[in-house]
Design a protein around this motif. Structure first.
Motif, PDB file in Angstrom:
ATOM      1  N   TYR A 107       0.814  -1.214   0.000  1.00 13.50           N
ATOM      2  CA  TYR A 107       0.000   0.000   0.000  1.00 13.50           C
ATOM      3  C   TYR A 107       0.849   1.266   0.000  1.00 13.50           C
ATOM      4  O   TYR A 107       0.304   2.366  -0.057  1.00 13.50           O
ATOM      5  CB  TYR A 107      -0.953  -0.021   1.200  1.00 13.50           C
ATOM      6  CG  TYR A 107      -1.988  -1.102   1.074  1.00 13.50           C
ATOM      7  CD1 TYR A 107      -3.208  -0.849   0.456  1.00 13.50           C
ATOM      8  CD2 TYR A 107      -1.731  -2.390   1.524  1.00 13.50           C
ATOM      9  CE1 TYR A 107      -4.159  -1.851   0.322  1.00 13.50           C
ATOM     10  CE2 TYR A 107      -2.675  -3.405   1.396  1.00 13.50           C
ATOM     11  CZ  TYR A 107      -3.887  -3.125   0.796  1.00 13.50           C
ATOM     12  OH  TYR A 107      -4.824  -4.128   0.653  1.00 13.50           O
ATOM     13  N   PHE A 108       2.167   1.109   0.073  1.00 17.48           N
ATOM     14  CA  PHE A 108       3.037   2.253  -0.153  1.00 17.48           C
ATOM     15  C   PHE A 108       2.985   2.660  -1.620  1.00 17.48           C
ATOM     16  O   PHE A 108       3.113   3.835  -1.953  1.00 17.48           O
ATOM     17  CB  PHE A 108       4.487   1.900   0.225  1.00 17.48           C
ATOM     18  CG  PHE A 108       4.791   2.034   1.684  1.00 17.48           C
ATOM     19  CD1 PHE A 108       3.917   1.557   2.653  1.00 17.48           C
ATOM     20  CD2 PHE A 108       5.965   2.643   2.105  1.00 17.48           C
ATOM     21  CE1 PHE A 108       4.201   1.676   4.010  1.00 17.48           C
ATOM     22  CE2 PHE A 108       6.266   2.766   3.454  1.00 17.48           C
ATOM     23  CZ  PHE A 108       5.376   2.287   4.405  1.00 17.48           C
ATOM     24  N   LYS A 109       2.822   1.667  -2.492  1.00 15.49           N
ATOM     25  CA  LYS A 109       2.799   1.940  -3.932  1.00 15.49           C
ATOM     26  C   LYS A 109       1.407   2.290  -4.442  1.00 15.49           C
ATOM     27  O   LYS A 109       1.261   3.017  -5.424  1.00 15.49           O
ATOM     28  CB  LYS A 109       3.330   0.719  -4.695  1.00 15.49           C
ATOM     29  CG  LYS A 109       4.707   0.230  -4.234  1.00 15.49           C
ATOM     30  CD  LYS A 109       5.763   1.334  -4.340  1.00 15.49           C
ATOM     31  CE  LYS A 109       7.138   0.832  -3.881  1.00 15.49           C
ATOM     32  NZ  LYS A 109       8.145   1.921  -3.896  1.00 15.49           N
ATOM     33  N   SER A 110       0.389   1.766  -3.776  1.00 14.78           N
ATOM     34  CA  SER A 110      -0.995   2.041  -4.220  1.00 14.78           C
ATOM     35  C   SER A 110      -1.861   2.338  -2.995  1.00 14.78           C
ATOM     36  O   SER A 110      -2.529   1.441  -2.475  1.00 14.78           O
ATOM     37  CB  SER A 110      -1.557   0.853  -4.998  1.00 14.78           C
ATOM     38  OG  SER A 110      -1.463  -0.340  -4.226  1.00 14.78           O
ATOM     39  N   PRO A 111      -1.833   3.584  -2.515  1.00 17.00           N
ATOM     40  CA  PRO A 111      -2.612   3.952  -1.327  1.00 17.00           C
ATOM     41  C   PRO A 111      -4.112   3.782  -1.561  1.00 17.00           C
ATOM     42  O   PRO A 111      -4.597   3.817  -2.697  1.00 17.00           O
ATOM     43  CB  PRO A 111      -2.250   5.429  -1.121  1.00 17.00           C
ATOM     44  CG  PRO A 111      -0.985   5.643  -1.879  1.00 17.00           C
ATOM     45  CD  PRO A 111      -1.035   4.699  -3.034  1.00 17.00           C
ATOM     46  N   ALA A 112      -4.847   3.594  -0.481  1.00 12.68           N
ATOM     47  CA  ALA A 112      -6.294   3.416  -0.553  1.00 12.68           C
ATOM     48  C   ALA A 112      -6.965   4.677  -1.085  1.00 12.68           C
ATOM     49  O   ALA A 112      -6.489   5.799  -0.881  1.00 12.68           O
ATOM     50  CB  ALA A 112      -6.844   3.064   0.823  1.00 12.68           C
ATOM     51  N   TYR A 120      -1.973  10.851  -4.162  1.00 18.47           N
ATOM     52  CA  TYR A 120      -0.791  10.953  -5.020  1.00 18.47           C
ATOM     53  C   TYR A 120      -0.389  12.415  -5.146  1.00 18.47           C
ATOM     54  O   TYR A 120      -1.233  13.327  -5.054  1.00 18.47           O
ATOM     55  CB  TYR A 120      -1.070  10.388  -6.424  1.00 18.47           C
ATOM     56  CG  TYR A 120      -1.310   8.898  -6.445  1.00 18.47           C
ATOM     57  CD1 TYR A 120      -0.253   7.999  -6.547  1.00 18.47           C
ATOM     58  CD2 TYR A 120      -2.607   8.394  -6.382  1.00 18.47           C
ATOM     59  CE1 TYR A 120      -0.483   6.638  -6.573  1.00 18.47           C
ATOM     60  CE2 TYR A 120      -2.850   7.027  -6.415  1.00 18.47           C
ATOM     61  CZ  TYR A 120      -1.774   6.154  -6.516  1.00 18.47           C
ATOM     62  OH  TYR A 120      -2.004   4.788  -6.542  1.00 18.47           O
ATOM     63  N   ALA A 121       0.909  12.648  -5.376  1.00 20.26           N
ATOM     64  CA  ALA A 121       1.434  13.983  -5.642  1.00 20.26           C
ATOM     65  C   ALA A 121       2.553  13.858  -6.658  1.00 20.26           C
ATOM     66  O   ALA A 121       3.462  13.039  -6.483  1.00 20.26           O
ATOM     67  CB  ALA A 121       1.949  14.638  -4.359  1.00 20.26           C
ATOM     68  N   ASN A 122       2.455  14.618  -7.727  1.00 20.56           N
ATOM     69  CA  ASN A 122       3.444  14.558  -8.814  1.00 20.56           C
ATOM     70  C   ASN A 122       3.589  13.148  -9.369  1.00 20.56           C
ATOM     71  O   ASN A 122       4.683  12.711  -9.732  1.00 20.56           O
ATOM     72  CB  ASN A 122       4.804  15.068  -8.330  1.00 20.56           C
ATOM     73  CG  ASN A 122       4.742  16.503  -7.840  1.00 20.56           C
ATOM     74  OD1 ASN A 122       4.044  17.333  -8.432  1.00 20.56           O
ATOM     75  ND2 ASN A 122       5.463  16.799  -6.775  1.00 20.56           N
ATOM     76  N   GLY A 123       2.476  12.412  -9.399  1.00 24.46           N
ATOM     77  CA  GLY A 123       2.479  11.075  -9.961  1.00 24.46           C
ATOM     78  C   GLY A 123       3.023  10.001  -9.051  1.00 24.46           C
ATOM     79  O   GLY A 123       3.108   8.838  -9.440  1.00 24.46           O
TER      80      GLY A 123
END
Length: 312
Positions: A107-112, A120-123
């Motif tokens: 979930y670090f890579k794809s937050p809920a 997300y910020a700046n992609g």
């Protein structure tokens, strides 16, 4: 059977007991010392006014000077207080990722999606994501005692200020060494000045999702006016409390509250066996106890006037 001979004395005894408890609670509450210093900076004569007038400075520092006339008995607890701040708002409170905060790298890579708009910020994914983490309180404080014109630093103890369950169970860092590498290809929350893994540069174990200040902030307040524990004063020359004298509180002013008509206060307090100062419980016991005594008298009068003969 609930006869008058049982109910009336019962109400009276319970009322007296409640009044006694209420008086004890009220006296104890009023014996607790509390010192509040408003540093919102809206008044032109406030030392922190310069930090609220445009152009607003980053890391603006202001100082509040105050005097303690009698020994402020220790241990002393230092809080920051906010008003008109609704941490209990449902959508705001739900704006976090429990899996991410428990150290799950997936979930670090794809937050809920609950974290939107701080997902997300700046992609890149934001870690920790969500409105609750993004709005973390970030003013910092230093306390000095003024002795013969010289400033003596009063040591703060920041260990163990969060709930044990939050630190040991609810929130966990990823099992990664060094911790910094777990945050690769992620970005810090938008309004944070430092990433989660460097919140405390002096103590490597007080970083990430188990940082004490972070845990205190994530434990939401139920009411719009609240205070949260920032530090304890329990060490060195101040383990017995703050002695009589002059003091200076140095504030690194970063957290904006004027835009939503909020205020900020620094609060010093000690505690008793019943906790911090709160007169509500004592007043509640007094009111209920008084009502019981009054009702017992009313019932006694009614019984004496309208009781039926024994043969009825």
């Amino acid at each position: 059977m609930l006869s008058a001979g049982v109910v009336i004395p019962g109400f009276f005894v319970i009322g007296l007991a409640f009044i006694g408890i209420g008086v004890g609670l009220l006296i104890t509450s009023r014996s607790i010392q509390v010192l509040e210093l408003d540093y919102t900076g809206t008044e032109t004569n406030s030392p922190c006014y310069k930090c609220t007038t445009p152009p607003v400075q980053n890391n603006c520092v202001c100082k509040l000077n105050f005097t303690i006339d009698t020994l402020f008995k220790g241990p002393v607890f230092f809080y920051y207080s906010l008003t008109n701040y609704f941490q209990s708002q449902r959508k705001y409170g739900a704006s976090k990722d429990y899996n991410q905060l428990s150290g799950d790298l997936t979930y670090f890579k794809s937050p809920a999606s609950d974290c939107d708009p701080y997902q997300y910020a700046n992609g890149k994914p934001i870690v920790p994501c969500g409105s609750l983490a993004n709005s973390m309180f970030n003013d910092t404080f230093k306390l000095y005692q003024i002795i013969n014109g010289q400033e003596k630093l009063v040591p703060f103890d920041g260990k163990g200020i969060a709930w044990w369950t939050d630190y040991n169970i609810k929130y966990r860092n990823p099992d990664y060494s060094p911790l910094k590498n777990a945050f690769n290809d992620t970005v810090k929350p938008v309004f944070w000045s430092k990433a989660a893994y460097e919140l405390d540069t002096s103590d490597a174990t007080n970083n990430g999702f188990v940082n004490q200040d972070f845990l205190v902030w994530m434990r939401r307040a139920a009411l719009p006016n609240f205070r949260k524990l920032y530090r304890r004063i329990t060490e060195g020359d101040y383990k017995d409390g703050l002695p009589v004298g002059n003091y200076s509180l140095e504030i690194s002013y970063n957290y904006p509250v004027i835009s939503f008509d909020g205020t900020k206060k620094a609060t010093f307090s000690n505690v008793s066996w019943m906790g911090g100062q709160n007169e509500f419980l004592g007043i509640a016991y007094l009111v209920i106890g008084s009502m019981c005594v009054v009702m017992s008298i009313v019932m006694l009068i009614v019984y004496a006037k309208f009781r039926f003969p024994d043969d009825d």
